[in-house]
Design an enzyme around this catalytic site. Structure first.
Site, PDB file in Angstrom:
ATOM      1  N   GLU A 102     -69.841 -31.134  -5.982  1.00  0.00           N
ATOM      2  CA  GLU A 102     -69.633 -31.620  -4.622  1.00  0.00           C
ATOM      3  C   GLU A 102     -70.844 -31.507  -3.697  1.00  0.00           C
ATOM      4  O   GLU A 102     -70.975 -32.290  -2.763  1.00  0.00           O
ATOM      5  CB  GLU A 102     -68.458 -30.847  -3.991  1.00  0.00           C
ATOM      6  N   SER A 508      -3.447 -10.209 -10.362  1.00  0.00           N
ATOM      7  CA  SER A 508      -3.261  -8.875 -10.942  1.00  0.00           C
ATOM      8  C   SER A 508      -4.548  -8.076 -10.995  1.00  0.00           C
ATOM      9  O   SER A 508      -4.519  -6.877 -11.293  1.00  0.00           O
ATOM     10  CB  SER A 508      -2.691  -9.000 -12.355  1.00  0.00           C
TER      11      SER A 508
END
Length: 836
Positions: A102, A508
């Protein structure tokens, strides 16, 4: 005459010099005005530029990260994936790769090249003029930092001027290294990755210090076009770009020729690595929502919070599979005594839609992602013996009759005898990996289908998205740490977390809490009762009618609508889940006392109905609440506080307070909620549920250290199994969101228990079968009983007299008490704690 003529000929020359001076003056004025205009224009832009010195305190917006107990990343929640690394932690060769690609003159002090490259600008201008468009950039690293932090990517003259000016500002306030650090942490590198660390994780599943030279060069080649040069999408283009970067690195002296050659020889092995497993979406969703409500969305999703949870990935994966397959089995009629119908394909495709799906494009009528363990497919051909299916457009699979024979045309209809009675070309269907279903507890009343994975080569099976829902919560019985949590069939289809927020009747499954109240002698005595029950106490099982304060008559019935002519021992009442004896027990000890006692299991008073049906589970509770309550039995009497979050830290490592977090860490309790002796006796009774009662299918686990209780509500609206080992308590609920019936024969033993079994097989793997701790005050002795009342006198030491033999981990010791829960001393508490 000659002189006169000569004068006439020279006059035009003087006139020309006169106009030349004016033209030069005009040009000078034009250029002066342009210069002044450019200066004013530049000055105005300069005045609008932000103060770049603030970047010295910059930290990137980092998403929320949620981790499992073993450090595995569960989920990343936030707009982008970012990590901030100091330049000292970024390998030098990775820095060099980006500089070579770059900005080769990055470390130069020549004003022609740093912070702005004027030769680069001139080169780009020529290229742009040739193409008559802004096709090439010329931004140095300082310029890119300026653009990435403050400007838009739009290619305009004003933006370029601002970029150049900002680059100068940056160079005035920051060193080269500081600018490079900002650049490498901010640059976008595709696939949602900002910065080199995020890109390393996305493309290679590594940290930057683990990258090879070839991988570093590949990442450095991405900035010009992250999507186009993506090594996952375009490996050949990425390879060419990598070669360019390596050539530049070699030319600049960053690497040797041999290093460059070795890096070029590396294969392109990039693949997309998910940022997180996302294996516990209901957990991470709850955490993110709580944080957002507590601290606001901006702080939650952008400040880099890290949340560490108690989730065990292996257990969570087992829970996900167990719930998904269990609900599918019910909806396919494989775990129910009620046959189910195939609701048909998702759609019938033809023409362009069919060709698009066969090419792998997801049909629009499907959810965005595959739910749970399902995958979509398109039937390409079908005959009596088999069907060919394109599985998500990737490869073809074959379905035989065994893979579709559950798919009845309607409930009660016979099974299909040919594949093409079910499937037709163009059908868009759901498939799952084939599941082997085997009946556990075969030949017994409460046998149930328990399944196992068919393995990688077992093929595929037709299925459908179940309409029924479910939830699972599993936690450490002593500490309360939640190891696995599933809030529904698929988070993709429904975000509602039923494990935490669905209040349903437990049936239950509520009985053990009341039975425990009936056997706690000191508590009964303190409540004004002079007698108590033991596991062996006989309770009449005959029709019962109770006149309520409203004048109504309440007449409970057993699940089978049958009764016994002889009284049934308490342990058998629980094992076989008889309802009428349970109501008799509640009325015997008194509803006010029972309401108070049940709160010891962490159940809020406002949720406990003070009515005779309370013992049968007429109140509403969440799976998480029931799991916590059952953990009291498993832990020897301790009531843990369930928690998901062990700690939260911010980006600087400072811990965030969990004070207001309902599922934040809480230390294990130091005092018991119920007597250890009562917890042990209830555990022994619930072991009988599995040995001979409604939970016999759990014997398929082949362990002696498991106990639990089934639960089924009126009209079969809810099915439960709450069970535990000495260390793990797990609750499973199955039912419809609209609370409609699941069918006449639906029950906790058939719908919920198989899910529990499948999960616990994984959760308990590797744990020794040590049995449950037996407190020393639980003894066996022969006693006399008051057969007429079916009750014992306080002080009698025979809790286990005549009780069916159950292996105990320790021999009983002498005591004058019988699991009554008097002070056991510090040594007993420490012994129980040592088990966890």
């Amino acid at each position: 005459m000659a002189n006169r003529n000569t004068t006439r000929k020279q006059a035009p020359k003087a006139h020309g010099r006169h106009w030349g001076r004016w033209i030069l003056l005009i040009l000078l004025l034009i250029f002066l005005n342009i210069g002044i205009g450019v200066g004013i224009y530049t000055y105005r832009i300069w005045q609008t530029l932000p103060p770049v010195h603030e970047l010295k305190e910059w930290r990137p917006d980092e998403p929320l990260r949620i981790y499992a107990a073993n450090g595995e990343l569960l989920q990343v929640v936030g707009p982008q994936m970012r990590y901030a690394l100091p330049i000292t932690r970024i390998p030098v060769k990775l820095q060099d790769a980006f500089i070579a690609a770059e900005n080769a003159h990055f470390y130069s002090d020549n004003p022609l090249y740093y912070p702005v490259s004027y030769t680069g600008i001139l080169r780009a201008a020529v290229v742009d003029l040739i193409h008559m468009a802004p096709v090439q950039g010329a931004s140095t690293i300082p310029e890119q930092v300026a653009r990435n932090f403050y400007l838009t990517p739009q290619k305009t003259i004003s933006r370029k001027v601002a970029e150049i000016l900002l680059a100068y500002k940056l160079s005035m306030h920051f060193t080269h290294q500081q600018i490079l650090e900002l650049y490498l942490n901010k640059i976008y590198l595709g696939e949602g990755a900002y910065g080199v660390q995020a890109a390393a994780r996305i493309y290679y599943g590594k940290n930057v210090n683990q990258l090879t030279l070839g991988e570093m060069a590949t990442l450095a080649g991405l900035p010009p076009a992250p999507s186009y040069l993506n090594p996952v999408v375009n490996p050949k283009l990425a390879e060419k770009r990598r070669a360019y970067v390596l050539k530049r690195m070699e030319k600049l002296g960053f690497i040797t020729a041999d290093e460059a050659a070795a890096a070029r020889a590396e294969p392109i092995l990039s693949q997309f690595h998910a940022t997180a497993s996302n294996s516990a979406p209901y957990v991470t969703d709850w955490i993110a929502n709580w944080l957002s409500q507590q601290f606001g969305p901006d702080f939650t999703y952008r400040s880099g919070l890290k949340v560490y949870t108690t989730i065990l990935p292996k257990a969570q994966a087992a829970a996900n599979e167990a719930v998904a397959v269990g609900l599918e089995n019910y909806d396919m009629g494989l775990s129910s005594m009620d046959s189910k119908a195939y609701r048909g394909p998702v759609a019938q495709l033809s023409g362009a839609a069919l060709q698009s799906a066969l090419a792998g494009k997801r049909p629009a009528m499907l959810p965005p992602h595959d739910p749970a363990n399902l995958q979509w497919g398109v039937v390409t051909a079908a005959d009596a013996g088999s069907a060919s299916v394109s599985l998500e457009g990737k490869h073809s699979v074959t379905l035989s009759l065994k893979d579709v024979n559950w798919a009845r045309a309607k409930r009660g209809a016979p099974q299909p005898k040919a594949v093409n009675q079910v499937l037709h070309a163009g059908d868009l269907i759901w498939l799952r990996p084939y599941v082997h279903a085997v009946t556990a507890g075969a030949g017994q009343e409460w046998g149930a289908n328990v399944w196992s994975s068919g393995g990688p080569n077992s093929g595929w099976q037709l299925t459908q998205i179940p309409q029924v829902q479910g939830a699972l919560v599993s936690l450490n019985s002593r500490t309360g740490a939640i190891h696995a949590l599933v809030g529904g069939f698929s988070y993709e289809l429904s975000h509602f977390n039923r494990a935490v927020f669905a209040y349903r009747q437990p049936g239950s499954g509520f009985k053990p809490f009341v039975y425990a109240a009936a056997m706690d002698a000191p508590a009964l005595l303190a409540a004004g009762n002079s007698t108590y029950l033991t596991p062996q106490t006989p309770i009449p099982d005959t029709p019962l009618s109770i006149t309520l304060p409203t004048g109504q008559i309440y007449s409970p019935t057993n699940y089978s609508n049958q009764y016994s002519n002889t009284p049934i021992p308490v342990w058998a009442d629980l094992a076989y889940s008889h309802n009428v004896p349970s109501v008799r027990i509640l009325m015997d000890i008194g509803i006010p006392y029972a309401v108070q006692y049940v709160q010891r299991f962490g159940l809020p008073a406002q949720q406990i109905p003070a009515v005779p049906s309370m013992v049968l589970g007429s109140g509403d509770y969440t799976p998480l609440q029931l799991a916590r309550g059952y953990a009291v039995f498993s832990s020897g009497g301790f009531l843990p506080t369930p928690y998901l979050i062990t700690k939260i830290v911010n980006s600087r490592g400072t811990q965030i307070s969990l004070m207001n977090c309902p599922l934040g860490y809480a230390p294990p309790p130091q005092q018991t909620a119920i007597p250890p002796g009562v917890a042990y006796l209830m555990t022994q009774m619930m072991q009988q549920v599995i040995k001979i009662g409604t939970g016999v299918a759990a014997q398929s686990l082949g362990r002696n250290d498991i106990a639990g209780k089934t639960g089924t509500t009126n009209n079969e609206n809810n099915a439960w199994f709450n069970g535990f080992s000495p260390r793990i308590t797990t609750s499973v609920w199955v039912g419809y969101d609209d609370n409609r019936t699941m069918g006449r024969w639906a029950a906790g033993a058939r719908e919920a228990l198989p899910i529990w079994i499948h999960y616990m097989r994984t959760a308990m793997a590797g744990e020794p079968d040590i049995g449950f701790f037996r407190p020393p005050d639980v003894v066996s002795a022969a006693t006399a009983s008051d057969s007429s009342a079916g009750r014992r006198q306080i002080g009698v030491s025979d809790y286990l007299a005549g009780y069916p033999p159950i292996a105990a981990p320790a021999a009983p010791t002498a005591s004058t008490e019988s699991g009554t829960g008097t002070d056991l001393g510090t040594h007993l508490l420490n012994t129980i704690k040592s088990l966890f």
